[in-house]
Design an enzyme around this catalytic site. Structure first.
Site, PDB file in Angstrom:
ATOM      1  CB  THR A 157      11.548 -42.177  -6.345  1.00 42.80           C
ATOM      2  OG1 THR A 157      11.954 -41.062  -6.190  1.00 42.80           O
ATOM      3  CG2 THR A 157      11.490 -42.898  -4.850  1.00 42.80           C
ATOM      4  CB  ALA A 158      15.809 -44.467  -5.525  1.00 41.54           C
ATOM      5  CG  MET A 159      18.341 -47.257  -9.970  1.00 42.20           C
ATOM      6  SD  MET A 159      17.013 -47.791 -10.982  1.00 42.20           S
ATOM      7  CE  MET A 159      17.655 -49.489 -11.610  1.00 42.20           C
ATOM      8  NE  ARG A 214      16.750 -27.963  -4.248  1.00 43.64           N
ATOM      9  CZ  ARG A 214      17.686 -28.475  -4.679  1.00 43.64           C
ATOM     10  NH1 ARG A 214      18.765 -27.700  -4.819  1.00 43.64           N
ATOM     11  NH2 ARG A 214      17.763 -29.713  -4.526  1.00 43.64           N
ATOM     12  CD  GLU A 251      14.572 -30.493  -3.214  1.00 43.91           C
ATOM     13  OE1 GLU A 251      14.869 -31.245  -3.829  1.00 43.91           O
ATOM     14  OE2 GLU A 251      14.467 -29.345  -3.265  1.00 43.91           O
ATOM     15  CD  GLU A 284      -1.411  -2.416   2.067  1.00 44.97           C
ATOM     16  OE1 GLU A 284      -2.212  -3.171   2.612  1.00 44.97           O
ATOM     17  OE2 GLU A 284      -0.168  -2.627   2.031  1.00 44.97           O
ATOM     18  CB  CYS A 308      -1.067  -4.287   8.705  1.00 40.19           C
ATOM     19  SG  CYS A 308       0.252  -2.928   8.177  1.00 40.19           S
ATOM     20  CB  SER A 354      17.589 -41.227  -6.791  1.00 41.19           C
ATOM     21  OG  SER A 354      18.339 -40.122  -6.093  1.00 41.19           O
ATOM     22  CB  THR A 387      18.051 -37.524   1.318  1.00 44.15           C
ATOM     23  OG1 THR A 387      16.584 -38.112   0.879  1.00 44.15           O
ATOM     24  CG2 THR A 387      18.319 -36.563  -0.053  1.00 44.15           C
TER      25      THR A 387
END
Length: 367
Positions: A165-167, A188, A295, A56, A79, A172, A200
């Site tokens: 999503t991963a071996m 992000r 993640e 504003e 506010c 991955s 991870t």
């Protein structure tokens, strides 16, 4: 309450302005404001950074004397309290604005209708509710934190067409292509924190940073690490900004070593699975974190999903097959029957390079 086509047009512009603060306003909400007098746009502005003037004020400065008698279109209730900046409701009153149309009330307990009441007491006509759903979508984290004491959690996942999503080995990188990985940088950048699990960190050694040109603020990096297994040499600890490690461990020696390596270790309550995940989110909310980007691997993502702590999913689906032995998207023990299934609402689906991005929210109705 009836709004004209022009009202919709000007509020849509205010929302577009607010979106310019997508990466910069945290922990404050993204807000835009447009001033219109005699059918002409006379001022516009948006909140650019926390601690700086609100939308504003920017719009009023842009309009100058032309603000007197104007209608203000603002995406969030002005506010009414002194924080790091003066109250916007008072600025609108002093500028002589004749009417204020707000997309939604401010859920902050210090405002929550008081700003609108002050405007009405000053003789300014007030209307609320124009494009409210769009305004809420712009600030899901701020609104949820104000209403529940928890941040908004968005789970980012990458998977093959067969849902892997991963071996089996844990490998991955990389399922998706460069366009999808670049798209993740935007997720992000808009987040206040990036949350991952120690699994991870051990498997991929990610830095968990934003790599977009022009982005100044890095999200807070957070590791859920029940037994303080984070390596002292992990890339996530080598970044200049703060990294939090949330743990239930009493190992003071490990804690001290991690803190010497640059981490901030926070001891939280434990549950049967390790760290109390709701306590993790409440700790982040206490640190004014609005949006969390999760993640992580299948175990942490699955635990948070089953605990009802994930609000939205962003799934990048790559045109590859990874086979039966590869790891699934979520570890969800206990789902034995169709009645146990978790239902999603698909909000958006679009191509990103050679991959598909699926944006979904969790259906809490059980339908």
């Amino acid at each position: 309450m009836a709004f004209s086509a022009d009202d919709h047009r000007y509020m849509a512009l205010a929302l577009q302005l607010a979106e310019r603060g997508l990466y910069t306003t945290a922990p404050n909400p993204r807000v835009g404001c447009v001033l219109v007098r005699d059918g002409r746009l006379v001022g516009q502005g948006w909140h650019q950074r926390a601690g700086e003037p609100h939308a504003e004020v920017h719009a009023l400065r842009d309009a100058g004397e032309r603000a007197r008698g104007a209608t203000a279109y603002v995406t969030l209730e002005p506010c009414c309290h002194h924080g790091r900046t003066p109250p916007c409701s008072q600025a609108l009153i002093e500028a002589g604005v004749a009417k204020v149309i707000a997309a939604m009330p401010d859920p902050h307990s210090r405002v929550a209708g008081k700003g609108l009441a002050r405007l009405r007491e000053a003789g300014i006509e007030v209307q609320v509710g124009l494009l409210e759903s769009q305004a809420r979508a712009l600030n899901p984290g701020f609104i949820k934190r104000m209403e529940t004491g928890l941040p908004w959690v968005r789970n980012k996942l990458a998977m093959s067409v067969d849902g892997r999503t991963a071996m089996a080995s844990g490998e991955s990188q990389w399922i998706t292509g460069p366009a999808a990985r670049q798209d993740v940088q935007g997720l992000r950048a808009r987040s206040s924190a990036i949350l991952t699990g120690v699994g991870t960190v051990l498997a991929d050694d990610p830095a968990m940073t934003v790599r977009l040109e022009g982005i100044e603020r890095q999200p807070l990096r957070v590791i859920v690490d029940s037994h303080l297994r984070t390596p002292l040499t992990a890339k996530i600890l080598q970044q200049p900004d703060e990294t939090l490690i949330m743990t239930g461990s009493d190992d003071d020696e490990a804690r001290q070593k991690l803190q010497q390596a640059g981490a901030t270790v926070v001891k939280l309550a434990r549950d049967e699975q390790g760290v109390d995940l709701e306590a993790v989110l409440r700790e982040l909310a206490d640190r004014e974190v609005n949006e969390v980007l999760l993640e992580s691997g299948a175990v942490l993502s699955g635990s948070m999903l089953q605990a009802g702590l994930i609000d939205a999913l962003v799934i990048y689906m790559a045109p590859v097959l990874m086979g039966d032995s590869a790891r699934g998207l979520f570890h969800l023990p206990g789902l034995q029957h169709m009645k146990d299934k978790l239902t999603l609402h698909i909000d958006d689906m679009r191509a990103v390079g050679n991959d598909w991005r699926i944006s979904a929210t969790i259906d809490r109705t059980g339908q």
